[in-house]
Design an enzyme around this catalytic site. Structure first.
Site, PDB file in Angstrom:
ATOM      1  N   LYS A  64     -12.582  -1.617   5.936  1.00 42.65           N
ATOM      2  CA  LYS A  64     -11.861  -2.550   6.792  1.00 42.65           C
ATOM      3  C   LYS A  64     -12.382  -2.484   8.222  1.00 42.65           C
ATOM      4  O   LYS A  64     -12.909  -3.454   8.730  1.00 42.65           O
ATOM      5  CB  LYS A  64     -10.352  -2.257   6.766  1.00 42.65           C
ATOM      6  CG  LYS A  64      -9.579  -2.881   5.613  1.00 42.65           C
ATOM      7  CD  LYS A  64      -9.627  -2.097   4.350  1.00 42.65           C
ATOM      8  CE  LYS A  64      -8.878  -2.763   3.217  1.00 42.65           C
ATOM      9  NZ  LYS A  64      -8.116  -1.829   2.419  1.00 42.65           N
TER      10      LYS A  64
ATOM     11  N   ASP B 177      -1.925   6.596   6.340  1.00 39.27           N
ATOM     12  CA  ASP B 177      -2.977   5.798   5.707  1.00 39.27           C
ATOM     13  C   ASP B 177      -3.366   4.715   6.709  1.00 39.27           C
ATOM     14  O   ASP B 177      -2.750   3.669   6.779  1.00 39.27           O
ATOM     15  CB  ASP B 177      -2.456   5.173   4.408  1.00 39.27           C
ATOM     16  CG  ASP B 177      -3.452   4.185   3.810  1.00 39.27           C
ATOM     17  OD1 ASP B 177      -4.572   4.031   4.354  1.00 39.27           O
ATOM     18  OD2 ASP B 177      -3.106   3.559   2.787  1.00 39.27           O
TER      19      ASP B 177
ATOM     20  N   TRP C 100       0.830  -1.212   0.000  1.00 39.62           N
ATOM     21  CA  TRP C 100       0.000   0.000   0.000  1.00 39.62           C
ATOM     22  C   TRP C 100       0.850   1.243   0.000  1.00 39.62           C
ATOM     23  O   TRP C 100       0.544   2.222  -0.689  1.00 39.62           O
ATOM     24  CB  TRP C 100      -1.011  -0.023   1.145  1.00 39.62           C
ATOM     25  CG  TRP C 100      -2.125  -0.981   0.865  1.00 39.62           C
ATOM     26  CD1 TRP C 100      -2.440  -2.116   1.563  1.00 39.62           C
ATOM     27  CD2 TRP C 100      -3.055  -0.937  -0.238  1.00 39.62           C
ATOM     28  NE1 TRP C 100      -3.495  -2.761   0.966  1.00 39.62           N
ATOM     29  CE2 TRP C 100      -3.892  -2.073  -0.127  1.00 39.62           C
ATOM     30  CE3 TRP C 100      -3.257  -0.051  -1.304  1.00 39.62           C
ATOM     31  CZ2 TRP C 100      -4.920  -2.338  -1.051  1.00 39.62           C
ATOM     32  CZ3 TRP C 100      -4.287  -0.322  -2.216  1.00 39.62           C
ATOM     33  CH2 TRP C 100      -5.092  -1.446  -2.081  1.00 39.62           C
TER      34      TRP C 100
END
Ligand SMILES: *Cc1c(COP(=O)(O)O)cnc(C)c1O
Length: 360
Positions: free
Chosen positions: A196, A172, A102
């Site tokens: 999530k 993030d 990511w």
């Protein structure tokens, strides 16, 4: 019927109590005569839903007054661009920490807008350990430092917050927000896709310090400007109303269940017992250094990958769903966010022991 546990990395399982409440309110929200999905975002009903959700999130995370909370669309991936667009503020470069897939994507997107200084990388260890901050090569003139507190795919997590002085810290937090209390005042921007650990896909939460707003690049698209979104209470255009509502139900559920301190205790215990089970056995393995193992995403491999399919189909029969690892990593991954009951982790551990006995 025995319970089903869904270990998906995202969209991920939601608390059953939240889904039941949403079901109950689906056709008629609290006597309004219509579904939340059918309401004007500017009507008093939805305005109250939106305000309550924000108030509950502020309370849960102890978000200081000088931060705006935005309820946006576009996913965490849109923030990969929105962060440089909003935070460069005349500067030419930004620092990034490269800790996995990511952060790699965040870096690639930022390179479209500025010079990226990769101040530290976990690549040399094949992303199994985070480089200590003493080894980072920070640029004192960086517009901000961006990092990924939890790498959802690799299962590598920071259990500490970087020290960056006056440089705004950007995180993030897609797969770790709300998993424990954090000191929001240490951050310039926190962002997270909801799917999530917050709610359904389609909503993105951005928490941004007010003094960072308003100095954007020429030609800034209006929808990317955090200040526009902040000035309009995230209702410059139609917000993702149903996702916002469901996130609000999750926040209320978290408050009812003891808030983030209680979540941290449960999450640490859930992850701890799963890693213990993996470490106890020669049949299962997790490659991450114990100091940076994720509480939320636990990847593991079987000693013999030829058994992967049998493991997955046996797990499914036992009600343990979506354990297949990310296609780039292989093996298994158990995502155990707040909504995964401890009983789900216990069921997984006992299935793993049983599968090892039969196949080890
Ligand atoms: C899932 C995830 C993303 C991507 O989120 P989208 O909402 O699909 O854009 C980005 N970063 C992290 C850490 C993630 O877990």
């Amino acid at each position: 019927m025995s319970p089903i546990y869904n270990f998906s990395a995202g969209p991920a399982c939601l608390p059953e109590a939240v889904l039941k409440q949403a079901q109950q309110e689906l056709l008629d929200w609290q006597g309004a005569g219509m579904s939340v999905m059918e309401m004007s975002h500017r009507g008093k009903e939805f305005m109250s839903i939106a305000a309550q959700a924000e108030a509950d999130l502020r309370e849960l995370m102890a978000i200081p007054e000088n931060y705006k909370v935005l309820f946006l669309q576009g996913g965490a991936s849109a923030q990969f661009a929105n962060v440089p667009l909003n935070l460069l503020r005349g500067k030419k470069s930004a620092d990034y920490i490269y800790s996995g897939q990511w952060s790699k994507k965040a870096i690639a997107e930022a390179k479209r807008f500025c010079d990226v200084n990769v101040a530290a990388s976990a690549e040399a260890s094949n992303f199994s350990v985070l480089p200590a901050q003493s080894e980072w090569r920070l640029n004192s003139d960086a517009a901000y430092l961006h990092y990924t507190p939890n790498e959802t795919i690799g299962g590598l997590e920071f259990h500490w917050i970087p020290e960056v002085g006056d440089v705004p810290l950007v995180a993030d937090m897609s797969s770790t927000i709300l998993s424990r209390p954090i000191d929001v005042s240490k951050f310039g921007v926190i962002y997270a896709g909801a799917q999530k650990n917050i709610g359904p896909a389609g909503l993105t939460v951005v928490i941004v310090r007010e003094d960072l707003l308003g100095e954007t690049v020429p030609g800034m698209p209006t929808m990317c400007d955090y200040k526009t979104m902040a000035d309009n209470d995230s209702m410059y255009n139609t917000p993702p109303t149903y996702g916002w509502y469901l996130a609000g139900l999750v926040f209320a559920w978290l408050k009812k269940n003891g808030g983030l301190a209680a979540m941290a205790e449960i999450n640490e215990r859930k992850a701890g017992k799963l890693y213990d089970a993996i470490d106890r056995s020669d049949f299962y393995a997790n490659p991450i250094d114990p100091s940076c193992r994720s509480w939320m995403n636990v990847p593991f491999t079987l000693a013999d990958a030829a058994l992967d399919d049998a493991f997955l189909s046996g797990a499914k029969e036992a009600g343990l769903m979506t354990l297949k690892g990310h296609r780039s990593v292989g093996g298994m991954r158990a995502s155990i966010y707040n909504a995964m009951p401890e009983a789900g982790v216990d069921a997984l551990i006992s299935f793993m022991a049983d599968f090892e006995k039969r196949n080890g």
